[in-house]
Design a protein around this motif. Structure first.
Motif, PDB file in Angstrom:
ATOM      1  N   PHE A  21       0.831  -1.197   0.000  1.00  0.00           N
ATOM      2  CA  PHE A  21       0.000   0.000   0.000  1.00  0.00           C
ATOM      3  C   PHE A  21       0.872   1.255   0.000  1.00  0.00           C
ATOM      4  O   PHE A  21       0.591   2.219  -0.716  1.00  0.00           O
ATOM      5  CB  PHE A  21      -0.959   0.004   1.193  1.00  0.00           C
ATOM      6  N   GLY A  22       1.940   1.232   0.769  1.00  0.00           N
ATOM      7  CA  GLY A  22       2.846   2.389   0.815  1.00  0.00           C
ATOM      8  C   GLY A  22       3.487   2.678  -0.528  1.00  0.00           C
ATOM      9  O   GLY A  22       3.579   3.835  -0.946  1.00  0.00           O
ATOM     10  N   VAL A  23       3.905   1.637  -1.227  1.00  0.00           N
ATOM     11  CA  VAL A  23       4.535   1.824  -2.543  1.00  0.00           C
ATOM     12  C   VAL A  23       3.518   2.357  -3.548  1.00  0.00           C
ATOM     13  O   VAL A  23       3.798   3.310  -4.281  1.00  0.00           O
ATOM     14  CB  VAL A  23       5.165   0.501  -3.035  1.00  0.00           C
ATOM     15  N   THR A  24       2.329   1.757  -3.596  1.00  0.00           N
ATOM     16  CA  THR A  24       1.322   2.226  -4.545  1.00  0.00           C
ATOM     17  C   THR A  24       0.840   3.633  -4.180  1.00  0.00           C
ATOM     18  O   THR A  24       0.612   4.452  -5.073  1.00  0.00           O
ATOM     19  CB  THR A  24       0.129   1.260  -4.638  1.00  0.00           C
ATOM     20  N   LEU A  25       0.721   3.910  -2.898  1.00  0.00           N
ATOM     21  CA  LEU A  25       0.293   5.238  -2.453  1.00  0.00           C
ATOM     22  C   LEU A  25       1.330   6.299  -2.827  1.00  0.00           C
ATOM     23  O   LEU A  25       0.970   7.396  -3.256  1.00  0.00           O
ATOM     24  CB  LEU A  25       0.038   5.249  -0.952  1.00  0.00           C
ATOM     25  N   ALA A  26       2.598   5.973  -2.694  1.00  0.00           N
ATOM     26  CA  ALA A  26       3.651   6.937  -3.033  1.00  0.00           C
ATOM     27  C   ALA A  26       3.615   7.295  -4.520  1.00  0.00           C
ATOM     28  O   ALA A  26       3.767   8.475  -4.877  1.00  0.00           O
ATOM     29  CB  ALA A  26       5.014   6.370  -2.658  1.00  0.00           C
ATOM     30  N   ALA A  30       2.653  11.011  -5.979  1.00  0.00           N
ATOM     31  CA  ALA A  30       3.542  11.745  -6.888  1.00  0.00           C
ATOM     32  C   ALA A  30       2.794  12.195  -8.136  1.00  0.00           C
ATOM     33  O   ALA A  30       2.934  13.348  -8.580  1.00  0.00           O
ATOM     34  CB  ALA A  30       4.736  10.872  -7.271  1.00  0.00           C
ATOM     35  N   LEU A  31       1.994  11.310  -8.694  1.00  0.00           N
ATOM     36  CA  LEU A  31       1.204  11.658  -9.874  1.00  0.00           C
ATOM     37  C   LEU A  31       0.202  12.773  -9.556  1.00  0.00           C
ATOM     38  O   LEU A  31       0.039  13.720 -10.338  1.00  0.00           O
ATOM     39  CB  LEU A  31       0.485  10.414 -10.401  1.00  0.00           C
ATOM     40  N   ALA A  32      -0.450  12.676  -8.404  1.00  0.00           N
ATOM     41  CA  ALA A  32      -1.407  13.713  -7.997  1.00  0.00           C
ATOM     42  C   ALA A  32      -0.701  15.057  -7.806  1.00  0.00           C
ATOM     43  O   ALA A  32      -1.221  16.099  -8.216  1.00  0.00           O
ATOM     44  CB  ALA A  32      -2.120  13.298  -6.713  1.00  0.00           C
ATOM     45  N   GLY A  33       0.471  15.032  -7.206  1.00  0.00           N
ATOM     46  CA  GLY A  33       1.225  16.267  -7.001  1.00  0.00           C
ATOM     47  C   GLY A  33       1.586  16.949  -8.317  1.00  0.00           C
ATOM     48  O   GLY A  33       1.459  18.172  -8.452  1.00  0.00           O
ATOM     49  N   VAL A  34       2.005  16.152  -9.287  1.00  0.00           N
ATOM     50  CA  VAL A  34       2.331  16.708 -10.602  1.00  0.00           C
ATOM     51  C   VAL A  34       1.087  17.320 -11.236  1.00  0.00           C
ATOM     52  O   VAL A  34       1.138  18.419 -11.800  1.00  0.00           O
ATOM     53  CB  VAL A  34       2.949  15.622 -11.516  1.00  0.00           C
ATOM     54  N   GLN A  35      -0.042  16.633 -11.128  1.00  0.00           N
ATOM     55  CA  GLN A  35      -1.270  17.176 -11.713  1.00  0.00           C
ATOM     56  C   GLN A  35      -1.728  18.446 -11.010  1.00  0.00           C
ATOM     57  O   GLN A  35      -2.240  19.357 -11.665  1.00  0.00           O
ATOM     58  CB  GLN A  35      -2.377  16.131 -11.693  1.00  0.00           C
ATOM     59  N   PHE A  36      -1.566  18.521  -9.699  1.00  0.00           N
ATOM     60  CA  PHE A  36      -1.916  19.743  -8.979  1.00  0.00           C
ATOM     61  C   PHE A  36      -1.051  20.910  -9.467  1.00  0.00           C
ATOM     62  O   PHE A  36      -1.544  22.013  -9.672  1.00  0.00           O
ATOM     63  CB  PHE A  36      -1.737  19.555  -7.467  1.00  0.00           C
ATOM     64  N   LEU A  37       0.246  20.644  -9.647  1.00  0.00           N
ATOM     65  CA  LEU A  37       1.137  21.700 -10.114  1.00  0.00           C
ATOM     66  C   LEU A  37       0.833  22.117 -11.549  1.00  0.00           C
ATOM     67  O   LEU A  37       1.005  23.278 -11.912  1.00  0.00           O
ATOM     68  CB  LEU A  37       2.595  21.239 -10.012  1.00  0.00           C
ATOM     69  N   LEU A  38       0.395  21.176 -12.368  1.00  0.00           N
ATOM     70  CA  LEU A  38       0.117  21.461 -13.773  1.00  0.00           C
ATOM     71  C   LEU A  38      -1.324  21.911 -14.029  1.00  0.00           C
ATOM     72  O   LEU A  38      -1.729  22.040 -15.185  1.00  0.00           O
ATOM     73  CB  LEU A  38       0.424  20.231 -14.629  1.00  0.00           C
ATOM     74  N   TYR A  69      -8.596  11.780  -6.618  1.00  0.00           N
ATOM     75  CA  TYR A  69      -7.505  11.004  -6.024  1.00  0.00           C
ATOM     76  C   TYR A  69      -7.902  10.407  -4.671  1.00  0.00           C
ATOM     77  O   TYR A  69      -7.365   9.371  -4.282  1.00  0.00           O
ATOM     78  CB  TYR A  69      -6.231  11.841  -5.925  1.00  0.00           C
ATOM     79  N   ALA A  70      -8.822  11.017  -3.960  1.00  0.00           N
ATOM     80  CA  ALA A  70      -9.339  10.390  -2.737  1.00  0.00           C
ATOM     81  C   ALA A  70     -10.042   9.082  -3.082  1.00  0.00           C
ATOM     82  O   ALA A  70      -9.888   8.078  -2.372  1.00  0.00           O
ATOM     83  CB  ALA A  70     -10.290  11.340  -2.018  1.00  0.00           C
ATOM     84  N   LEU A  71     -10.789   9.070  -4.176  1.00  0.00           N
ATOM     85  CA  LEU A  71     -11.438   7.846  -4.640  1.00  0.00           C
ATOM     86  C   LEU A  71     -10.405   6.798  -5.059  1.00  0.00           C
ATOM     87  O   LEU A  71     -10.531   5.615  -4.720  1.00  0.00           O
ATOM     88  CB  LEU A  71     -12.376   8.157  -5.808  1.00  0.00           C
ATOM     89  N   VAL A  72      -9.362   7.220  -5.760  1.00  0.00           N
ATOM     90  CA  VAL A  72      -8.311   6.288  -6.192  1.00  0.00           C
ATOM     91  C   VAL A  72      -7.610   5.687  -4.974  1.00  0.00           C
ATOM     92  O   VAL A  72      -7.369   4.474  -4.920  1.00  0.00           O
ATOM     93  CB  VAL A  72      -7.301   7.000  -7.123  1.00  0.00           C
ATOM     94  N   ILE A  73      -7.299   6.499  -3.990  1.00  0.00           N
ATOM     95  CA  ILE A  73      -6.635   6.006  -2.778  1.00  0.00           C
ATOM     96  C   ILE A  73      -7.554   5.052  -2.014  1.00  0.00           C
ATOM     97  O   ILE A  73      -7.101   4.034  -1.485  1.00  0.00           O
ATOM     98  CB  ILE A  73      -6.160   7.186  -1.912  1.00  0.00           C
ATOM     99  N   SER A 104      -1.472  -1.758 -14.623  1.00  0.00           N
ATOM    100  CA  SER A 104      -2.621  -0.950 -14.239  1.00  0.00           C
ATOM    101  C   SER A 104      -2.179   0.467 -13.892  1.00  0.00           C
ATOM    102  O   SER A 104      -2.798   1.446 -14.321  1.00  0.00           O
ATOM    103  CB  SER A 104      -3.340  -1.589 -13.054  1.00  0.00           C
ATOM    104  N   GLY A 105      -1.109   0.581 -13.135  1.00  0.00           N
ATOM    105  CA  GLY A 105      -0.579   1.894 -12.765  1.00  0.00           C
ATOM    106  C   GLY A 105      -0.066   2.675 -13.965  1.00  0.00           C
ATOM    107  O   GLY A 105      -0.276   3.885 -14.071  1.00  0.00           O
ATOM    108  N   LEU A 106       0.598   1.988 -14.890  1.00  0.00           N
ATOM    109  CA  LEU A 106       1.106   2.664 -16.087  1.00  0.00           C
ATOM    110  C   LEU A 106      -0.028   3.172 -16.977  1.00  0.00           C
ATOM    111  O   LEU A 106       0.031   4.284 -17.501  1.00  0.00           O
ATOM    112  CB  LEU A 106       2.021   1.723 -16.879  1.00  0.00           C
ATOM    113  N   ILE A 107      -1.050   2.357 -17.148  1.00  0.00           N
ATOM    114  CA  ILE A 107      -2.195   2.782 -17.961  1.00  0.00           C
ATOM    115  C   ILE A 107      -2.920   3.944 -17.271  1.00  0.00           C
ATOM    116  O   ILE A 107      -3.350   4.892 -17.925  1.00  0.00           O
ATOM    117  CB  ILE A 107      -3.137   1.602 -18.237  1.00  0.00           C
ATOM    118  N   PHE A 108      -3.026   3.890 -15.952  1.00  0.00           N
ATOM    119  CA  PHE A 108      -3.627   4.996 -15.211  1.00  0.00           C
ATOM    120  C   PHE A 108      -2.803   6.272 -15.389  1.00  0.00           C
ATOM    121  O   PHE A 108      -3.365   7.351 -15.616  1.00  0.00           O
ATOM    122  CB  PHE A 108      -3.749   4.633 -13.730  1.00  0.00           C
TER     123      PHE A 108
END
Length: 188
Positions: A21-26, A30-38, A69-73, A104-108
């Motif tokens: 869970f920690g690895v997938t959450l990280a 990171a992806l969410a952070g990039v989207q927030f910045l962009l 992202y809350a739904l994804v988490i 799944s993560g790559l396609i997401f």
């Protein structure tokens, strides 16, 4: 002679699930952070707005990203809780489940990149002729005018592309859970 016992199987499953869970959450964070910045870039390119004038659009996009992202988490938490409850043994050593989860993560991530950088109909218009969907406006009766209309292709793509780009990772996540549970139960 004393015998040494390893940690109970339940503790091992919980530790494995926490690490997974920690690895997938990280990666999701990171992806969410990039989207927030962009978000201003997304408003400019995808929404075709000026982020300095339409500051409400950037704030709204960030709010929607937070909800999404809350739904994804939550989905990932359910995944790891289900795997922990139904699986046995080494949950992280199931290679087929790990590969499926990675794809799944790559396609997401690809879906999120498309949503961040490209207007959906423009990116996938080449699919319309292949699928037999028209990319021209149907004729209107005389005296009727069209303002900001969409071709049948654009209408189709606005519904189909998000379903495919976000549906496929969800299906693969479910497949990964099934592979992980059954794989952990057949380990020796």
């Amino acid at each position: 002679m004393a015998t040494v016992h390893g940690p109970p199987a339940k503790d091992l499953r919980l530790k494995s699930a926490a690490i997974g869970f920690g690895v997938t959450l990280a990666t999701i964070a990171a992806l969410a952070g990039v989207q927030f910045l962009l978000a201003p870039h997304t408003v400019t390119v995808v929404g075709q707005m000026d982020p300095e004038i339409d500051t409400w659009a950037v704030a709204q996009l960030r709010w929607q990203l937070g909800e999404f992202y809350a739904l994804v988490i939550a989905m990932l938490a359910i995944y790891w809780l289900l795997v922990t409850a139904a699986g046995r043994g080494q949950l992280l050593r199931i290679r087929s489940a790990n590969v499926t989860l990675a794809f799944s993560g790559l396609i997401f991530a690809l879906a999120m990149a498309v949503a961040t950088f490209v207007q959906v109909p423009e990116a996938f218009k080449a699919a319309c002729p292949v699928l037999g969907v028209s990319d021209t406006f149907p004729p209107l009766p005389e005296g009727v005018f069209r303002f900001d209309g969409q071709t049948p292709c654009e209408t189709f793509l606005r519904r189909a592309v998000p379903s495919c780009l976000f549906g496929l990772p969800t299906i693969m996540l479910i497949a990964s859970a099934v592979l992980r549970i059954f794989g952990s139960r057949t380990q020796r």
